[in-house]
Scaffold this motif. Structure first.
Motif, PDB file in Angstrom:
ATOM      1  N   GLY A  72       0.819  -1.204   0.000  1.00 61.92           N
ATOM      2  CA  GLY A  72       0.000   0.000   0.000  1.00 61.92           C
ATOM      3  C   GLY A  72       0.851   1.251   0.000  1.00 61.92           C
ATOM      4  N   GLY A  73       0.181   2.364   0.007  1.00 62.58           N
ATOM      5  CA  GLY A  73       0.857   3.646  -0.037  1.00 62.58           C
ATOM      6  C   GLY A  73       1.248   4.016  -1.452  1.00 62.58           C
ATOM      7  N   THR A  74       1.588   5.252  -1.635  1.00 61.57           N
ATOM      8  CA  THR A  74       2.012   5.770  -2.926  1.00 61.57           C
ATOM      9  C   THR A  74       3.447   6.238  -2.815  1.00 61.57           C
ATOM     10  OG1 THR A  74      -0.240   6.527  -3.348  1.00 61.57           O
ATOM     11  CG2 THR A  74       1.495   7.482  -4.711  1.00 61.57           C
ATOM     12  N   ASP A  80      16.346  13.135  -4.900  1.00 62.33           N
ATOM     13  CA  ASP A  80      16.812  11.753  -5.088  1.00 62.33           C
ATOM     14  C   ASP A  80      16.383  10.869  -3.922  1.00 62.33           C
ATOM     15  OD1 ASP A  80      18.467  13.776  -4.199  1.00 62.33           O
ATOM     16  OD2 ASP A  80      20.305  12.661  -4.423  1.00 62.33           O
ATOM     17  N   LYS A  81      15.465  11.329  -3.082  1.00 60.13           N
ATOM     18  CA  LYS A  81      14.973  10.564  -1.935  1.00 60.13           C
ATOM     19  C   LYS A  81      13.560  10.056  -2.228  1.00 60.13           C
ATOM     20  CE  LYS A  81      15.409  10.212   2.788  1.00 60.13           C
ATOM     21  NZ  LYS A  81      16.010   9.056   3.259  1.00 60.13           N
ATOM     22  N   GLU A  82      13.279   8.838  -1.749  1.00 57.99           N
ATOM     23  CA  GLU A  82      11.985   8.214  -1.987  1.00 57.99           C
ATOM     24  C   GLU A  82      11.180   8.165  -0.686  1.00 57.99           C
ATOM     25  OE1 GLU A  82      11.225   3.847  -3.191  1.00 57.99           O
ATOM     26  OE2 GLU A  82      11.742   4.927  -5.039  1.00 57.99           O
ATOM     27  N   TYR A  83       9.959   8.669  -0.734  1.00 53.14           N
ATOM     28  CA  TYR A  83       9.055   8.669   0.409  1.00 53.14           C
ATOM     29  C   TYR A  83       7.802   7.884   0.045  1.00 53.14           C
ATOM     30  CZ  TYR A  83      11.979  12.572   1.937  1.00 53.14           C
ATOM     31  OH  TYR A  83      13.033  13.345   2.319  1.00 53.14           O
ATOM     32  N   HIS A  84       6.965   7.631   1.046  1.00 49.40           N
ATOM     33  CA  HIS A  84       5.700   6.937   0.817  1.00 49.40           C
ATOM     34  C   HIS A  84       4.578   7.760   1.430  1.00 49.40           C
ATOM     35  CE1 HIS A  84       8.652   3.786   0.216  1.00 49.40           C
ATOM     36  NE2 HIS A  84       7.735   3.164  -0.487  1.00 49.40           N
ATOM     37  N   LEU A  85       3.462   7.846   0.710  1.00 51.80           N
ATOM     38  CA  LEU A  85       2.304   8.606   1.147  1.00 51.80           C
ATOM     39  C   LEU A  85       1.192   7.623   1.499  1.00 51.80           C
ATOM     40  CD1 LEU A  85       1.571  11.616   1.392  1.00 51.80           C
ATOM     41  CD2 LEU A  85       0.607  11.482  -0.889  1.00 51.80           C
TER      42      LEU A  85
END
Length: 97
Positions: A72-74, A80-85
């Motif tokens: 789940g999450g987007t 250059d950093k990856e996050y999740h929503l």
């Protein structure tokens, strides 16, 4: 240029914590023991509205360590950093020492 994402409604921006794959003594850990779906809350939205139009605030705050679902999450890439929503409803709980 640095970008800052401010989530809308009851969404929460999380930076997933990647556990170490080695101990301090140099022993390699199996993948199953290093897999804990947790992350640090970076930003939170103001909250969702109920039927009367009142805002229900988000219960987590910036800096909290949260337990996340396996899927789940987007995925959101800022620089250059990856996050999740995630929606607040998707977050399983907070982790405390």
């Amino acid at each position: 240029m640095a970008k800052r994402l401010l989530p809308l409604l009851n969404r929460v921006l999380v930076d997933k914590i990647v556990p170490p794959s080695k101990t301090s003594a140099g022993i390699l850990l199996p993948e199953k023991t290093t897999k804990l779906n947790s992350g640090k809350v970076i930003a939170v939205g103001p909250g969702a509205r109920n039927r009367n139009g009142n805002i229900i605030p988000v219960t987590v705050k910036e800096g909290d360590i949260v337990l996340l679902p396996e899927y789940g999450g987007t995925v959101v890439k800022l620089g250059d950093k990856e996050y999740h929503l995630f929606r607040e409803d998707d977050i399983l709980g907070t982790l405390h020492d």
